[in-house]
Design a protein around this motif. Structure first.
Motif, PDB file in Angstrom:
ATOM      1  N   ASP A 216      13.632  -9.022 -10.242  1.00 55.41           N
ATOM      2  CA  ASP A 216      13.737  -8.243  -9.005  1.00 55.41           C
ATOM      3  C   ASP A 216      12.743  -8.695  -7.936  1.00 55.41           C
ATOM      4  O   ASP A 216      13.000  -8.558  -6.750  1.00 55.41           O
ATOM      5  N   ASN A 217      11.587  -9.191  -8.357  1.00 54.02           N
ATOM      6  CA  ASN A 217      10.573  -9.638  -7.406  1.00 54.02           C
ATOM      7  C   ASN A 217       9.716 -10.699  -8.095  1.00 54.02           C
ATOM      8  O   ASN A 217       8.664 -10.383  -8.656  1.00 54.02           O
TER       9      ASN A 217
ATOM     10  N   GLN B 144       5.866 -11.185  -6.852  1.00 54.74           N
ATOM     11  CA  GLN B 144       4.982 -10.088  -7.227  1.00 54.74           C
ATOM     12  C   GLN B 144       4.746 -10.051  -8.737  1.00 54.74           C
ATOM     13  O   GLN B 144       3.628  -9.865  -9.189  1.00 54.74           O
TER      14      GLN B 144
END
Length: 196
Positions: free
Chosen positions: A142-143, A146
């Motif tokens: 999703d990221n 990060q």
């Protein structure tokens, strides 16, 4: 506490924590995240030097992409939390120095084989942790940025909290716990709607 965006530790920790709520998965990450960081630095040892440096010859420390990578992580962690971030920064530098010495002594071919084996083993373990125990895809899907940047700091904070009761400021863990619970509920609600 008033930080937003890039330096919002609560938001980062809640995002990452919502993908790591199962204790077995958390343990797997505590065991495998730092070896991934370390073995990446072994691989980065073989990137070209950015400038000539006197300690390169004596110690085998090369001011290359691995050093830049390490310093960026270290500075980001210190900016998130001075105490735990300083410890994380110190661990990053220790990893860079020891990865450099290991890579120098192993040589290109063997260092790459060892580092890639560690990467493969640790990433496989983490994916098993998510699939079998967490039953949720990893945060990196999703990221990616990060998840990769926060992973070493997240597991360090998790360990500091678990073993020493550390929190960056009073109420941090209670606030993050509530945010994690809300994120997990939101994810479960979305999953249920897709299943209907």
């Amino acid at each position: 506490m008033g930080k937003i965006g890039l330096l919002d530790l609560e938001r980062h920790f809640a995002f990452y924590g919502s993908y790591h709520s199962n204790p077995v998965n958390v343990f797997i990450h505590m065991m495998f995240v730092w070896p991934i960081f370390f073995s990446a630095l072994v691989l980065f040892y073989f990137t070209p030097a950015l400038f000539d440096c006197p300690f390169k010859c004596r110690l085998g420390l090369v001011p290359n992409f691995g050093l830049i990578f390490t310093l960026l992580y270290a500075l980001f962690y210190v900016s998130l939390d001075k105490k735990a971030g300083s410890l994380a920064a110190f661990l990053c530098l220790i990893c860079w120095v020891s990865a450099s010495l290991l890579a120098k002594n192993l040589g290109f071919s063997l260092a790459w084989k060892v580092a890639l084996a560690v990467q493969l083993f640790c990433w496989t373990g983490q994916f098993i942790g998510h699939g079998v125990f967490e039953k949720r895809a990893p945060a990196l899907l999703d990221n990616l940025v990060q998840a990769l940047i926060m992973a070493p700091f997240f597991v360090l904070l998790e360990a500091l909290q678990s073993f020493f009761g550390y929190e960056p400021y009073t109420g941090f863990h209670a606030s993050v716990k509530a945010k994690i619970a809300a994120e997990i509920k939101n994810w479960q609600d979305k999953r249920e709607k897709k299943g209907q």
